[in-house]
Design a protein around this motif. Structure first.
Motif, PDB file in Angstrom:
ATOM      1  N   ASP A   1       0.365  -1.486  -0.343  1.00 27.23           N
ATOM      2  CA  ASP A   1       0.282   0.481   0.151  1.00 27.23           C
ATOM      3  C   ASP A   1       0.506   1.207  -0.465  1.00 27.23           C
ATOM      4  O   ASP A   1       0.449   2.141   0.847  1.00 27.23           O
ATOM      5  N   SER A   2       1.780   1.376  -1.012  1.00 32.28           N
ATOM      6  CA  SER A   2       2.680   2.595  -0.804  1.00 32.28           C
ATOM      7  C   SER A   2       3.729   3.256  -0.085  1.00 32.28           C
ATOM      8  O   SER A   2       4.546   3.355   0.539  1.00 32.28           O
ATOM      9  N   ASP A   3       3.557   1.704   1.020  1.00 35.25           N
ATOM     10  CA  ASP A   3       4.283   1.929   2.386  1.00 35.25           C
ATOM     11  C   ASP A   3       6.195   0.645   2.533  1.00 35.25           C
ATOM     12  O   ASP A   3       5.835  -0.230   2.155  1.00 35.25           O
ATOM     13  N   ASN A   4       6.609   1.497   1.657  1.00 32.20           N
ATOM     14  CA  ASN A   4       8.110   0.551   2.217  1.00 32.20           C
ATOM     15  C   ASN A   4       7.918  -0.534   4.128  1.00 32.20           C
ATOM     16  O   ASN A   4       8.285   0.653   5.045  1.00 32.20           O
ATOM     17  N   ILE A   5       8.552  -1.457   3.342  1.00 30.01           N
ATOM     18  CA  ILE A   5       7.896  -2.435   4.353  1.00 30.01           C
ATOM     19  C   ILE A   5       8.851  -2.081   5.342  1.00 30.01           C
ATOM     20  O   ILE A   5       9.541  -2.534   6.717  1.00 30.01           O
ATOM     21  N   LYS A   6      10.342  -1.711   5.259  1.00 29.70           N
ATOM     22  CA  LYS A   6      11.530  -1.836   5.713  1.00 29.70           C
ATOM     23  C   LYS A   6      11.294  -0.096   7.112  1.00 29.70           C
ATOM     24  O   LYS A   6      11.353  -0.433   8.483  1.00 29.70           O
ATOM     25  N   HIS A   7      10.393  -0.022   7.181  1.00 29.69           N
ATOM     26  CA  HIS A   7       9.343   1.812   7.855  1.00 29.69           C
ATOM     27  C   HIS A   7       8.507   1.348   8.629  1.00 29.69           C
ATOM     28  O   HIS A   7       8.317   1.923   9.067  1.00 29.69           O
ATOM     29  N   VAL A   8       8.642  -0.018   8.157  1.00 25.88           N
ATOM     30  CA  VAL A   8       7.076  -0.432   8.916  1.00 25.88           C
ATOM     31  C   VAL A   8       7.739  -1.316  10.418  1.00 25.88           C
ATOM     32  O   VAL A   8       8.208  -1.912  10.046  1.00 25.88           O
ATOM     33  N   SER A   9       6.781  -1.037  11.468  1.00 25.83           N
ATOM     34  CA  SER A   9       7.202  -1.879  12.562  1.00 25.83           C
ATOM     35  C   SER A   9       7.138  -3.786  12.359  1.00 25.83           C
ATOM     36  O   SER A   9       6.569  -4.384  11.556  1.00 25.83           O
ATOM     37  N   LEU A  10       8.362  -3.988  12.421  1.00 28.62           N
ATOM     38  CA  LEU A  10       7.983  -5.179  12.185  1.00 28.62           C
ATOM     39  C   LEU A  10       6.829  -6.658  12.721  1.00 28.62           C
ATOM     40  O   LEU A  10       5.897  -7.256  11.988  1.00 28.62           O
ATOM     41  N   ILE A  11       6.713  -5.879  14.181  1.00 21.21           N
ATOM     42  CA  ILE A  11       5.127  -6.886  14.752  1.00 21.21           C
ATOM     43  C   ILE A  11       3.930  -6.596  13.730  1.00 21.21           C
ATOM     44  O   ILE A  11       3.657  -7.400  13.586  1.00 21.21           O
ATOM     45  N   GLU A  12       4.356  -5.516  13.698  1.00 21.51           N
ATOM     46  CA  GLU A  12       2.422  -5.308  12.961  1.00 21.51           C
ATOM     47  C   GLU A  12       2.456  -5.700  11.797  1.00 21.51           C
ATOM     48  O   GLU A  12       1.429  -6.351  10.986  1.00 21.51           O
ATOM     49  N   LEU A  13       3.855  -5.583  10.652  1.00 21.86           N
ATOM     50  CA  LEU A  13       4.034  -6.150   9.019  1.00 21.86           C
ATOM     51  C   LEU A  13       3.291  -7.240  10.003  1.00 21.86           C
ATOM     52  O   LEU A  13       2.436  -8.013   8.896  1.00 21.86           O
ATOM     53  N   ARG A  14       3.466  -8.188  10.349  1.00 21.40           N
ATOM     54  CA  ARG A  14       3.736  -9.948  10.736  1.00 21.40           C
ATOM     55  C   ARG A  14       1.793 -10.210  11.031  1.00 21.40           C
ATOM     56  O   ARG A  14       1.578 -10.502  10.368  1.00 21.40           O
ATOM     57  N   ARG A  15       2.002  -9.255  12.334  1.00 21.42           N
ATOM     58  CA  ARG A  15       0.700  -9.703  12.386  1.00 21.42           C
ATOM     59  C   ARG A  15      -1.022  -9.504  11.281  1.00 21.42           C
ATOM     60  O   ARG A  15      -2.118  -9.267  11.747  1.00 21.42           O
ATOM     61  N   ASN A  16      -0.658  -7.789  10.612  1.00 23.17           N
ATOM     62  CA  ASN A  16      -0.980  -7.741   9.429  1.00 23.17           C
ATOM     63  C   ASN A  16      -0.988  -8.145   8.422  1.00 23.17           C
ATOM     64  O   ASN A  16      -1.533  -8.341   7.071  1.00 23.17           O
ATOM     65  N   ILE A  17      -0.261  -9.819   8.603  1.00 24.15           N
ATOM     66  CA  ILE A  17      -0.308 -11.160   7.116  1.00 24.15           C
ATOM     67  C   ILE A  17      -0.705 -12.113   7.614  1.00 24.15           C
ATOM     68  O   ILE A  17       0.722 -12.678   8.122  1.00 24.15           O
ATOM     69  N   GLY A  18      -1.463 -12.812   6.442  1.00 24.73           N
ATOM     70  CA  GLY A  18      -1.518 -13.687   7.425  1.00 24.73           C
ATOM     71  C   GLY A  18      -0.642 -15.134   6.291  1.00 24.73           C
ATOM     72  O   GLY A  18       0.113 -14.508   6.132  1.00 24.73           O
ATOM     73  N   TYR A  19       0.043 -15.909   7.100  1.00 25.42           N
ATOM     74  CA  TYR A  19       1.171 -16.973   6.748  1.00 25.42           C
ATOM     75  C   TYR A  19       0.883 -18.074   7.105  1.00 25.42           C
ATOM     76  O   TYR A  19       0.819 -18.934   8.033  1.00 25.42           O
TER      77      TYR A  19
END
Length: 250
Positions: A61-79
């Motif tokens: 969504d146009s946000d570079n994942i380098k700058h996204v909290s790792l915890i929030e990133l993974r909690r918001n992606i199903g795996y």
């Protein structure tokens, strides 16, 4: 929804992913297809930062994942992975509820959503009190899918999720997956080395070879218009069956 730009990853001089780039549209299922060691799983894992790229950028969504909290990133992606990864000391209900509890959902909301998800993945309520080792492989995989989608992530990553199952169960889950993706309408990246599985479930297919993306397009386009000799050989011996099946579905 997802954009990779010139992403590279090496291990001790071996280039696993070499300058790869593609866009995944919102709500589509993109399948990464290729032989073992071609870089497809490494590519997938870089999207939720289980592996960090050496260079390049990945956007959600146009946000570079380098700058996204790792915890929030993974909690918001199903795996979902081939080995499922269920916690053996937790019941099915507890396994499914892991992420909602981390997100501090109300217990009644977790229960409501759990019961709703069970219907989607074709599990009965009776399995909730059981432990993973008491389930069949197919049931365990369904629980893994339920856990990945219960918190309603916009993105679901699936790494060879049906690879360890017997052929009959695998085909059954492929059919159920097709119905499920129509219901949940999520952006899905699915890794497989099985050409029939890829052509069956994909909206588009990204074929990888030796760390590079060699063709990206709808299944029928790849079957009828291979971009190079590798793709032609990869699809070649199955081409008549693949095209006939795709045209039957159309």
């Amino acid at each position: 929804m997802i954009k990779l730009v010139d992403v590279t990853k090496s291990y001790d001089g071996f280039v696993a992913v070499n300058g790869i780039g593609f866009v995944v549209k919102r709500g589509e299922t993109l399948v990464l297809l290729g032989v073992s060691g071609c870089g497809k799983t490494t590519t997938l894992k870089m999207i939720n930062r289980l592996i960090e790229p050496d260079s390049g950028d990945i956007y959600i969504d146009s946000d570079n994942i380098k700058h996204v909290s790792l915890i929030e990133l993974r909690r918001n992606i199903g795996y979902v992975i081939q080995d499922i990864g269920l916690f053996p000391n937790m019941t099915v209900e507890e396994n499914i509820a892991v992420v909602p509890r981390l997100k501090r959902w109300a217990p009644e909301e977790i229960k409501r959503r759990t019961l709703s998800i069970l219907g989607m993945v074709r599990l009965s309520e009776s399995v909730l009190s059981r432990y993973p080792q008491e389930l069949s492989g197919g049931q365990q995989q369904r629980v893994g899918v339920a856990r990945a989608i219960i918190s309603e992530p916009e993105i679901v990553l699936m790494d060879e999720p049906f690879g360890a199952l017997d052929p009959i169960t695998r085909e059954e889950l492929q059919d159920e997956f097709i119905n499920l993706k129509k219901q949940i309408k999520k952006t899905i990246i699915f890794v497989t080395h099985d050409i029939f599985e890829a052509f069956k479930i994909a909206d588009r297919i990204a074929i990888m070879d030796r760390g590079e993306l060699v063709q990206l397009g709808p299944p029928l386009e790849i079957a009828e218009q291979p971009s190079n000799e590798f793709v032609a050989k990869f699809t070649g011996r199955h081409i008549n069956a693949l095209v006939a099946d795709l045209k039957d579905r159309d």
